[in-house]
Write an enzyme that holds these catalytic residues in place. Sequence first.
Site, short mmCIF file in Angstrom:
data_model
loop_
_atom_site.label_atom_id
_atom_site.label_comp_id
_atom_site.label_asym_id
_atom_site.label_seq_id
_atom_site.Cartn_x
_atom_site.Cartn_y
_atom_site.Cartn_z
N GLU A 1 -20.17 23.35 -31.89
CA GLU A 1 -21.01 23.67 -30.75
C GLU A 1 -21.42 25.13 -30.82
OE1 GLU A 1 -19.24 20.89 -27.16
OE2 GLU A 1 -18.37 22.87 -27.47
N THR B 1 6.92 12.53 -15.74
CA THR B 1 6.98 11.74 -14.52
C THR B 1 5.72 11.83 -13.66
OG1 THR B 1 8.07 13.56 -13.34
CG2 THR B 1 9.49 11.91 -14.38
N GLY B 2 4.79 12.70 -14.04
CA GLY B 2 3.53 12.78 -13.32
C GLY B 2 2.61 11.62 -13.67
N ARG B 3 1.51 11.49 -12.92
CA ARG B 3 0.59 10.36 -13.14
C ARG B 3 0.03 10.37 -14.56
NH1 ARG B 3 -4.79 10.12 -9.62
NH2 ARG B 3 -5.19 11.92 -10.94
N LYS C 1 13.94 16.16 -12.17
CA LYS C 1 13.86 14.70 -12.31
C LYS C 1 14.78 14.18 -13.42
CE LYS C 1 10.63 14.19 -9.16
NZ LYS C 1 9.29 13.70 -9.47
N HIS D 1 -18.72 22.90 -22.55
CA HIS D 1 -17.36 23.40 -22.51
C HIS D 1 -17.32 24.90 -22.26
CE1 HIS D 1 -17.13 19.83 -25.34
NE2 HIS D 1 -16.47 19.46 -24.27
#
Length: 309
Positions: A216, A17-19, A43, A255
């Site tokens: 990397e 339910t989060g963005r 929720k 990173h």
Amino acid sequence: MAILIDATKRVLVQGITGREGLARTRLMASYGTQVVAGVTPGKGGQTIEGIPVYDTVGEAWEQSGPIDISVLFIPAPLVKSAALESIAAGIKLLVIVPDRVPIYDVLEIADAAQRAGALFVGPNTLGVLSPGQGVLGMMGGRAASAREWFFPGPVGISSRSGGITTSMAYYLAQAGIGASTLVHVGGDPIVGLPHPAVMRLFEQDPATKAIVMFGEIGTSQEEQVADLIEAGALTKPVIAYIGGKSARSGTRFSHAGAIIEGGRGTHEGKVARLRDAGATVVDAFNNIPAATRDVLARIGALEPKGAVS
């Protein structure tokens, strides 16, 4: 075939339910991933994009049936409890998207996963995508672009950079070379499925004929891949590009896990080790498609769609 995700896998989204959870659920479902449930504590009872939302993973499992994979879009401080909840419920693969997950939390997740026979990708990952079958996380950005950019083929892709994961697949596709699965292992020092573990999965996948790897500086993931090649545990050809050539000791390169300390994890050392083991290591990123085509042609795995016109 593919590794980690295919059309048969039943997927849960924690934090649906989060963005971010909502946006990436739309991507996954629109691409064809079988998202069967979501979880956000407090929720439960809602429906998101036609997907039922529950308060707990146990409730989602009980009401929606067995779940193969959980994708986590949870704030970093809450990732550990959410991951441990999924592992305890019996879910065998987690994709942990958030970055900045405390390292001791990751170690606890790794211990719990090992004891339960579970695996996890990330943290700090864009996720996993098998062209034409399913996507976990946020690979491709939107379903339309993911369909446009990638198509099935014989090359497995494993990368320590999210952006370069998609870039490699895109430029290979532009050269007529499709992918079996794209895996962003994650950019943190400790991840659930580092390069060597992904290589073992690709080795067992009949659809994967060759593997393209972006490495990397920092950690020993690439050197461990060389160990697998030398030991005969990885027999499929590896085409590699190692980033961070200009990085100095003590300087982080992009990173959290890409840092040279005390001469360990250097660009030169990784390149030499992989070449000594028999991998094809290119000096420039834009050389990857041509090198991959040459390798596929040599092993007789250049599919018609990738044939030179």
